[in-house]
Design an enzyme around this catalytic site. Structure first.
Site, PDB file in Angstrom:
ATOM      1  N   ARG A   1       1.014  -1.333   0.100  1.00 14.53           N
ATOM      2  CA  ARG A   1       0.040   0.026  -0.132  1.00 14.53           C
ATOM      3  C   ARG A   1       0.768   1.259  -0.044  1.00 14.53           C
ATOM      4  O   ARG A   1       0.357   2.448  -0.644  1.00 14.53           O
ATOM      5  CB  ARG A   1      -0.667   0.032   1.349  1.00 14.53           C
ATOM      6  CG  ARG A   1      -2.298  -0.836   1.046  1.00 14.53           C
ATOM      7  CD  ARG A   1      -2.993  -1.001   2.428  1.00 14.53           C
ATOM      8  NE  ARG A   1      -4.217  -1.888   2.279  1.00 14.53           N
ATOM      9  CZ  ARG A   1      -4.936  -1.588   1.530  1.00 14.53           C
ATOM     10  NH1 ARG A   1      -5.446  -0.793   1.072  1.00 14.53           N
ATOM     11  NH2 ARG A   1      -5.961  -2.884   1.809  1.00 14.53           N
TER      12      ARG A   1
ATOM     13  N   HIS B   1     -10.119   6.304   5.264  1.00 12.90           N
ATOM     14  CA  HIS B   1     -10.866   5.468   4.327  1.00 12.90           C
ATOM     15  C   HIS B   1      -9.905   4.142   4.125  1.00 12.90           C
ATOM     16  O   HIS B   1      -9.217   4.338   3.426  1.00 12.90           O
ATOM     17  CB  HIS B   1     -11.146   6.254   3.107  1.00 12.90           C
ATOM     18  CG  HIS B   1     -11.623   5.350   1.842  1.00 12.90           C
ATOM     19  ND1 HIS B   1     -12.646   4.758   1.959  1.00 12.90           N
ATOM     20  CD2 HIS B   1     -11.036   4.999   0.605  1.00 12.90           C
ATOM     21  CE1 HIS B   1     -13.023   4.148   1.001  1.00 12.90           C
ATOM     22  NE2 HIS B   1     -11.911   4.288  -0.041  1.00 12.90           N
TER      23      HIS B   1
ATOM     24  N   ARG C   1     -22.117   2.779   2.670  1.00 12.80           N
ATOM     25  CA  ARG C   1     -22.221   1.294   2.757  1.00 12.80           C
ATOM     26  C   ARG C   1     -22.705   0.814   4.111  1.00 12.80           C
ATOM     27  O   ARG C   1     -23.690   0.146   4.028  1.00 12.80           O
ATOM     28  CB  ARG C   1     -20.724   0.713   2.737  1.00 12.80           C
ATOM     29  CG  ARG C   1     -20.490   0.663   1.250  1.00 12.80           C
ATOM     30  CD  ARG C   1     -18.793   0.277   1.140  1.00 12.80           C
ATOM     31  NE  ARG C   1     -18.503   0.157  -0.579  1.00 12.80           N
ATOM     32  CZ  ARG C   1     -17.319   0.384  -0.615  1.00 12.80           C
ATOM     33  NH1 ARG C   1     -16.285   0.646   0.080  1.00 12.80           N
ATOM     34  NH2 ARG C   1     -17.123   0.075  -1.959  1.00 12.80           N
TER      35      ARG C   1
ATOM     36  N   ASP D   1     -17.788   4.751   2.579  1.00 11.25           N
ATOM     37  CA  ASP D   1     -18.011   3.654   3.720  1.00 11.25           C
ATOM     38  C   ASP D   1     -19.316   4.005   4.464  1.00 11.25           C
ATOM     39  O   ASP D   1     -19.907   3.217   4.808  1.00 11.25           O
ATOM     40  CB  ASP D   1     -16.962   3.783   4.612  1.00 11.25           C
ATOM     41  CG  ASP D   1     -15.615   4.097   4.045  1.00 11.25           C
ATOM     42  OD1 ASP D   1     -14.816   3.135   4.041  1.00 11.25           O
ATOM     43  OD2 ASP D   1     -15.297   4.934   3.169  1.00 11.25           O
TER      44      ASP D   1
HETATM   45  N1  LIG Z   1     -12.142   7.316  -2.390  1.00 12.64           N
HETATM   46  C1  LIG Z   1     -12.965   6.168  -2.894  1.00 12.64           C
HETATM   47  O1  LIG Z   1     -13.948   5.829  -2.042  1.00 12.64           O
HETATM   48  C2  LIG Z   1     -12.575   5.278  -3.775  1.00 12.64           C
HETATM   49  C3  LIG Z   1     -13.250   4.139  -4.332  1.00 12.64           C
HETATM   50  C4  LIG Z   1     -12.828   3.611  -5.665  1.00 12.64           C
HETATM   51  C5  LIG Z   1     -11.826   3.866  -6.220  1.00 12.64           C
HETATM   52  N2  LIG Z   1     -10.941   4.888  -5.739  1.00 12.64           N
HETATM   53  C6  LIG Z   1      -9.738   5.140  -6.242  1.00 12.64           C
HETATM   54  O2  LIG Z   1      -9.887   5.867  -7.591  1.00 12.64           O
HETATM   55  C7  LIG Z   1      -8.719   6.063  -8.315  1.00 12.64           C
HETATM   56  C8  LIG Z   1      -9.196   5.490  -9.672  1.00 12.64           C
HETATM   57  O3  LIG Z   1      -9.615   4.272  -9.796  1.00 12.64           O
HETATM   58  P1  LIG Z   1     -10.134   3.665 -11.133  1.00 12.64           P
HETATM   59  O4  LIG Z   1     -10.648   2.105 -10.906  1.00 12.64           O
HETATM   60  O5  LIG Z   1     -11.051   4.729 -11.914  1.00 12.64           O
HETATM   61  O6  LIG Z   1      -8.737   3.280 -11.831  1.00 12.64           O
HETATM   62  P2  LIG Z   1      -8.317   3.389 -13.352  1.00 12.64           P
HETATM   63  O7  LIG Z   1      -7.048   2.722 -13.570  1.00 12.64           O
HETATM   64  O8  LIG Z   1      -9.597   2.765 -14.248  1.00 12.64           O
HETATM   65  O9  LIG Z   1      -8.167   4.964 -13.831  1.00 12.64           O
HETATM   66  C9  LIG Z   1      -7.384   5.787 -13.500  1.00 12.64           C
HETATM   67  C10 LIG Z   1      -7.044   6.859 -14.561  1.00 12.64           C
HETATM   68  O10 LIG Z   1      -6.058   7.724 -14.108  1.00 12.64           O
HETATM   69  C11 LIG Z   1      -5.199   7.969 -15.288  1.00 12.64           C
HETATM   70  N3  LIG Z   1      -3.922   8.725 -15.006  1.00 12.64           N
HETATM   71  C12 LIG Z   1      -2.725   7.898 -14.589  1.00 12.64           C
HETATM   72  N4  LIG Z   1      -1.811   8.958 -14.479  1.00 12.64           N
HETATM   73  C13 LIG Z   1      -2.470  10.057 -14.768  1.00 12.64           C
HETATM   74  C14 LIG Z   1      -1.938  11.535 -14.936  1.00 12.64           C
HETATM   75  N5  LIG Z   1      -0.602  11.785 -14.702  1.00 12.64           N
HETATM   76  N6  LIG Z   1      -2.621  12.464 -15.440  1.00 12.64           N
HETATM   77  C15 LIG Z   1      -3.969  12.159 -15.821  1.00 12.64           C
HETATM   78  N7  LIG Z   1      -4.431  10.921 -15.679  1.00 12.64           N
HETATM   79  C16 LIG Z   1      -3.622   9.930 -15.243  1.00 12.64           C
HETATM   80  C17 LIG Z   1      -5.134   6.453 -16.108  1.00 12.64           C
HETATM   81  O11 LIG Z   1      -4.608   6.930 -17.402  1.00 12.64           O
HETATM   82  C18 LIG Z   1      -6.387   5.974 -15.866  1.00 12.64           C
HETATM   83  O12 LIG Z   1      -7.400   6.359 -16.801  1.00 12.64           O
HETATM   84  C19 LIG Z   1      -7.725   4.704  -7.643  1.00 12.64           C
HETATM   85  O13 LIG Z   1      -6.801   5.381  -6.794  1.00 12.64           O
HETATM   86  C20 LIG Z   1      -8.808   4.064  -6.804  1.00 12.64           C
HETATM   87  O14 LIG Z   1      -8.063   3.337  -5.762  1.00 12.64           O
HETATM   88  C21 LIG Z   1     -11.339   5.640  -4.625  1.00 12.64           C
END
Ligand SMILES: NC(=O)c1ccc[n+]([C@@H]2O[C@H](COP(=O)([O-])OP(=O)(O)OC[C@H]3O[C@@H](n4cnc5c(N)ncnc54)[C@H](O)[C@@H]3O)[C@@H](O)[C@H]2O)c1
Length: 316
Positions: free
Chosen positions: A86, A173, A149, A146
């Protein structure tokens, strides 16, 4: 009139953009991604549903296209790779945030920023440190997901709408999050006595305090269950972020568990985590200082210490 930019057009970012469109939350939606083709395809796909929605423009573009956005949502980042810790992932996503921040803040200095990428509390903290923006403009989506949920799980148990469930997840989170059960109420009754007043008393199976641990475990592990079953979580988080945008666009003031910078509240300082805060057009209007039991306060402090340990090991 509202312009919302979503940075990161992956599963979460694209679903947020689609929800914003469907719910008529923004008049202009801009998708920015390092993968320009993906952002282009998602924007085109969403925009081609425009005839069925309130009038809105959806497009992809570079940072200039995001100029003068009212809200910027940051969802860019990489998911955890097999074998990656992580902490390693935290550094990777912090590096991405460092790349994005000056480019977007330059063109949208007045926007309210919503950080969604994980680890969200760490990234919200780093964004505070590197963006130079006033604190009220920065909101980490924190434990909103959360909390939803938790509320939906309790709603099912009590045969009542989630809107009548006042229950929240505090802290990180992540693994050290917790529920301040002393505050949990269902339609004005504490969760452990609601059954006695409910017309559903014969079918409510709630046993009281002994249920707490299992419910919290469900909240903590259900994201993992979704990922195991379908590869990623994006619908519920997108709905929660879309709701957060609506709250930001209203002067009403909505109480949400968002990740904000702590300044000694509950003995917690210089870290971002979720407690109840009021969100409105100014971003974070302020925290709601609910009374927590001593045990709940120490759980919050434990969550803060876990986050500080990660923050101390990353470079930003
Ligand atoms: N906070 C929450 O409750 C929660 C819940 C679900 C997911 N997330 C987080 O959201 C984030 C995105 O998840 P996802 O499933 O959409 O991932 P994903 O891999 O589908 O999408 C991430 C996107 O970020 C883009 N990216 C990477 N580097 C970049 C940069 N320098 N500039 C611009 N774009 C860039 C990638 O090209 C990709 O399209 C992850 O960190 C995930 O852990 C958070």
């Amino acid at each position: 009139m509202s312009k919302i930019t979503v940075i990161g057009a992956g599963s979460v970012g694209a679903t947020i953009a689609n929800d914003l469109m469907i719910q008529g939350t923004a008049s202009e939606i801009v998708l920015v991604d390092i993968n320009k083709q993906k952002a282009f395809g998602e924007a085109l796909d969403i925009y081609q549903g425009a005839p069925f929605c309130s009038p809105a423009i959806v497009r992809s573009g570079d940072y200039e296209a995001a100029a003068n956005s009212d809200i910027v949502i940051i969802t860019s980042g990489l998911p955890r790779k097999p074998g990656q810790t992580r902490l390693e992932l935290a550094q990777v996503n912090v590096n991405i945030l460092k790349d994005i921040t000056p480019q977007i803040v330059r063109v949208a200095p007045k926007a309210i920023y919503i950080i969604v990428s994980n680890p969200v509390d760490v990234l919200t903290y780093v964004f505070h440190k590197i963006s130079g923006l006033p604190e009220h403009q920065i909101i980490g989506s924190g434990t909103i997901l959360d909390t939803s949920r938790l509320q939906s799980a309790l709603a099912k148990r009590f045969f009542i709408s989630p809107k009548n469930v006042h229950a929240h997840v505090y802290g990180e989170h992540g693994d050290s999050s917790f529920v301040p059960w002393s505050l949990v109420h269902i339609a004005n009754n504490h969760v452990n006595v609601y059954k006695d007043s409910s017309p559903d008393r014969d079918r409510i199976t709630w046993k009281g305090e002994e249920e707490y641990e299992a419910i919290e475990q469900f909240v903590k592990t259900s994201g993992g269950q979704v990922i195991k079953a379908k590869g990623a979580t994006f619908y519920a988080v997108a709905m929660s972020v879309c709701h957060l945008c609506k709250c930001v666009m209203s002067t009403a003031g909505t109480a949400l568990t968002v990740s904000t910078m702590m300044h000694g509240e509950y003995g917690v300082d210089d870290v971002c985590l979720s407690t109840l805060a009021l969100v409105d057009t100014t971003g974070v209007r302020g925290k709601i200082m609910n009374h927590l039991t001593d045990e709940e306060v120490s759980k919050l402090q434990n969550s803060a210490n876990k986050l500080k340990e990660v923050i101390s090991q990353i470079t930003y």
